[in-house]
Motif scaffolding. Structure first.
Motif, mmCIF file in Angstrom:
data_model
loop_
_atom_site.group_PDB
_atom_site.id
_atom_site.type_symbol
_atom_site.label_atom_id
_atom_site.label_comp_id
_atom_site.label_asym_id
_atom_site.label_seq_id
_atom_site.Cartn_x
_atom_site.Cartn_y
_atom_site.Cartn_z
ATOM 1 N N HIS A 66 0.823 -1.202 0.000
ATOM 2 C CA HIS A 66 0.000 0.000 0.000
ATOM 3 C C HIS A 66 0.858 1.253 0.000
ATOM 4 O O HIS A 66 0.481 2.271 -0.595
ATOM 5 N N GLN A 67 2.024 1.185 0.649
ATOM 6 C CA GLN A 67 2.927 2.324 0.631
ATOM 7 C C GLN A 67 3.453 2.567 -0.779
ATOM 8 O O GLN A 67 3.499 3.706 -1.253
ATOM 9 N N VAL A 68 3.853 1.477 -1.462
ATOM 10 C CA VAL A 68 4.325 1.595 -2.843
ATOM 11 C C VAL A 68 3.201 2.121 -3.737
ATOM 12 O O VAL A 68 3.420 2.995 -4.584
ATOM 13 N N ALA A 69 1.990 1.584 -3.529
ATOM 14 C CA ALA A 69 0.846 2.030 -4.331
ATOM 15 C C ALA A 69 0.568 3.514 -4.095
ATOM 16 O O ALA A 69 0.234 4.252 -5.036
ATOM 17 N N ARG A 70 0.711 3.958 -2.859
ATOM 18 C CA ARG A 70 0.480 5.376 -2.552
ATOM 19 C C ARG A 70 1.508 6.252 -3.267
ATOM 20 O O ARG A 70 1.170 7.308 -3.833
ATOM 21 N N LEU A 71 2.769 5.797 -3.262
ATOM 22 C CA LEU A 71 3.819 6.556 -3.943
ATOM 23 C C LEU A 71 3.588 6.584 -5.452
ATOM 24 O O LEU A 71 3.804 7.614 -6.101
ATOM 25 N N ARG A 72 3.141 5.455 -6.004
ATOM 26 C CA ARG A 72 2.837 5.416 -7.440
ATOM 27 C C ARG A 72 1.673 6.350 -7.763
ATOM 28 O O ARG A 72 1.673 7.024 -8.792
ATOM 29 N N GLN A 73 0.674 6.385 -6.889
ATOM 30 C CA GLN A 73 -0.462 7.267 -7.123
ATOM 31 C C GLN A 73 -0.028 8.729 -7.079
ATOM 32 O O GLN A 73 -0.503 9.555 -7.876
ATOM 33 N N GLU A 74 0.871 9.067 -6.172
ATOM 34 C CA GLU A 74 1.403 10.421 -6.124
ATOM 35 C C GLU A 74 2.154 10.734 -7.418
ATOM 36 O O GLU A 74 2.059 11.848 -7.954
ATOM 37 N N TRP A 75 2.907 9.751 -7.919
ATOM 38 C CA TRP A 75 3.633 9.915 -9.187
ATOM 39 C C TRP A 75 2.642 10.175 -10.319
ATOM 40 O O TRP A 75 2.855 11.053 -11.161
ATOM 41 N N ILE A 76 1.565 9.393 -10.353
ATOM 42 C CA ILE A 76 0.544 9.564 -11.390
ATOM 43 C C ILE A 76 -0.052 10.968 -11.318
ATOM 44 O O ILE A 76 -0.223 11.646 -12.334
ATOM 45 N N ASN A 77 -0.358 11.419 -10.104
ATOM 46 C CA ASN A 77 -0.954 12.747 -9.943
ATOM 47 C C ASN A 77 0.016 13.844 -10.390
ATOM 48 O O ASN A 77 -0.387 14.813 -11.051
ATOM 49 N N ASP A 78 1.292 13.697 -10.009
ATOM 50 C CA ASP A 78 2.300 14.690 -10.399
ATOM 51 C C ASP A 78 2.438 14.756 -11.916
ATOM 52 O O ASP A 78 2.486 15.845 -12.503
ATOM 53 N N GLU A 123 10.305 14.640 -18.032
ATOM 54 C CA GLU A 123 11.343 13.701 -18.462
ATOM 55 C C GLU A 123 11.955 12.973 -17.280
ATOM 56 O O GLU A 123 12.298 11.788 -17.380
ATOM 57 N N MET A 124 12.102 13.657 -16.144
ATOM 58 C CA MET A 124 12.669 13.002 -14.958
ATOM 59 C C MET A 124 11.669 12.062 -14.293
ATOM 60 O O MET A 124 12.067 11.138 -13.578
ATOM 61 N N LEU A 125 10.368 12.285 -14.513
ATOM 62 C CA LEU A 125 9.359 11.381 -13.966
ATOM 63 C C LEU A 125 9.220 10.108 -14.788
ATOM 64 O O LEU A 125 8.780 9.080 -14.264
ATOM 65 N N LEU A 126 9.583 10.172 -16.062
ATOM 66 C CA LEU A 126 9.363 9.043 -16.964
ATOM 67 C C LEU A 126 10.581 8.134 -17.050
ATOM 68 O O LEU A 126 11.708 8.541 -16.768
ATOM 69 N N ASN A 127 10.302 6.891 -17.448
ATOM 70 C CA ASN A 127 11.364 5.911 -17.677
ATOM 71 C C ASN A 127 11.751 5.939 -19.156
ATOM 72 O O ASN A 127 10.954 5.550 -20.009
ATOM 73 N N PRO A 128 12.974 6.373 -19.491
ATOM 74 C CA PRO A 128 13.350 6.499 -20.901
ATOM 75 C C PRO A 128 13.458 5.165 -21.622
ATOM 76 O O PRO A 128 13.581 5.134 -22.850
ATOM 77 N N ARG A 129 13.416 4.058 -20.897
ATOM 78 C CA ARG A 129 13.492 2.745 -21.536
ATOM 79 C C ARG A 129 12.133 2.240 -22.008
ATOM 80 O O ARG A 129 12.060 1.235 -22.703
ATOM 81 N N GLU A 130 11.067 2.919 -21.600
ATOM 82 C CA GLU A 130 9.730 2.501 -22.010
ATOM 83 C C GLU A 130 9.300 3.282 -23.246
ATOM 84 O O GLU A 130 9.392 4.513 -23.289
ATOM 85 N N LEU A 131 8.820 2.548 -24.236
ATOM 86 C CA LEU A 131 8.504 3.142 -25.529
ATOM 87 C C LEU A 131 7.454 4.236 -25.409
ATOM 88 O O LEU A 131 7.569 5.303 -26.022
ATOM 89 N N GLU A 132 6.394 3.994 -24.628
ATOM 90 C CA GLU A 132 5.338 4.993 -24.491
ATOM 91 C C GLU A 132 5.883 6.292 -23.918
ATOM 92 O O GLU A 132 5.475 7.386 -24.332
ATOM 93 N N SER A 133 6.808 6.182 -22.962
ATOM 94 C CA SER A 133 7.391 7.380 -22.362
ATOM 95 C C SER A 133 8.202 8.156 -23.392
ATOM 96 O O SER A 133 8.150 9.390 -23.442
#
Length: 199
Positions: A48-60, A111-121
């Motif tokens: 849940h902590q990881v999920a919360r951090l991911r959700q914050e990332w999504i919001n940002d 750019e710093m939020l995204l993973n440059p190895r992922e095609l969609e990013s």
């Protein structure tokens, strides 16, 4: 009689020892169950902590993309010429320069939020860079800015799928590809810039 009493005492003692052993076994089993439950709770708390951090990332990321869409979709250099007074031209140029700095800052954050190895990013970043540097009419810019929303939705959906998979305890696979992705990409004005080096 003495022997009988001794035998009875031995039986009683053995029975008590047996009950104590059973009680110890139950205590040990309860301890194992408690430890298992504690471990499970710890794992769930971590998930849940990881999920919360991911959700914050999504919001940002969503906030930054919305701001960039607003900036880049309406990106027009100030007009020049004798019809514009010097003071007005200077004011327009200053406002434009402020927008440029704001857009560049937000683009760097994305750019710093995204993973440059992922095609969609990489596709999303290519769209943003294209709109940031290419001159075009306002009408064309409005149309092409839709790609920020399209690829932003792909990236955000992929990340949300990861959050849901982690909370459900299912394996987190590689990002899914939309079946329309190749067609959409080939039809976009960014096709030559999208699949560049991720380094």
């Amino acid at each position: 009689a003495v022997a009988d009493k001794a035998a009875d005492a031995a039986v009683t003692s053995a029975s008590a020892a047996n009950e104590n052993a059973k009680a110890a076994a139950r205590s040990a089993e309860a301890a194992v169950l408690n430890a298992t439950a504690a471990s499970r709770n710890s794992v769930n708390a971590g998930l849940h902590q990881v999920a919360r951090l991911r959700q914050e990332w999504i919001n940002d990321l969503r906030d930054e993309l919305a701001a960039l869409h607003s900036l880049l979709a309406n990106w027009q250099p100030p007009a020049t010429g004798t019809a514009i007074e010097a003071a007005a031209a200077a004011s327009l140029q200053e406002a434009y320069d402020t927008r440029v700095r704001d857009a560049n800052t937000r683009l760097a954050r994305v750019e710093m939020l995204l993973n440059p190895r992922e095609l969609e990013s990489r596709r999303l970043v290519a769209v943003l860079r294209f709109l940031a540097v290419q001159p075009m009419t306002l009408e064309l810019r409005h149309r092409r800015a839709r790609w920020i929303v399209r690829w932003g939705q792909v990236v955000l959906k992929t990340e949300w799928d990861r959050v849901r998979s982690e909370l459900n305890g299912t394996p987190v696979g590689s990002p899914r590809r939309r079946t329309r992705s190749p067609k959409v990409l080939s039809a976009s004005p960014f096709s030559k810039q999208v699949d560049g080096d991720a380094s």
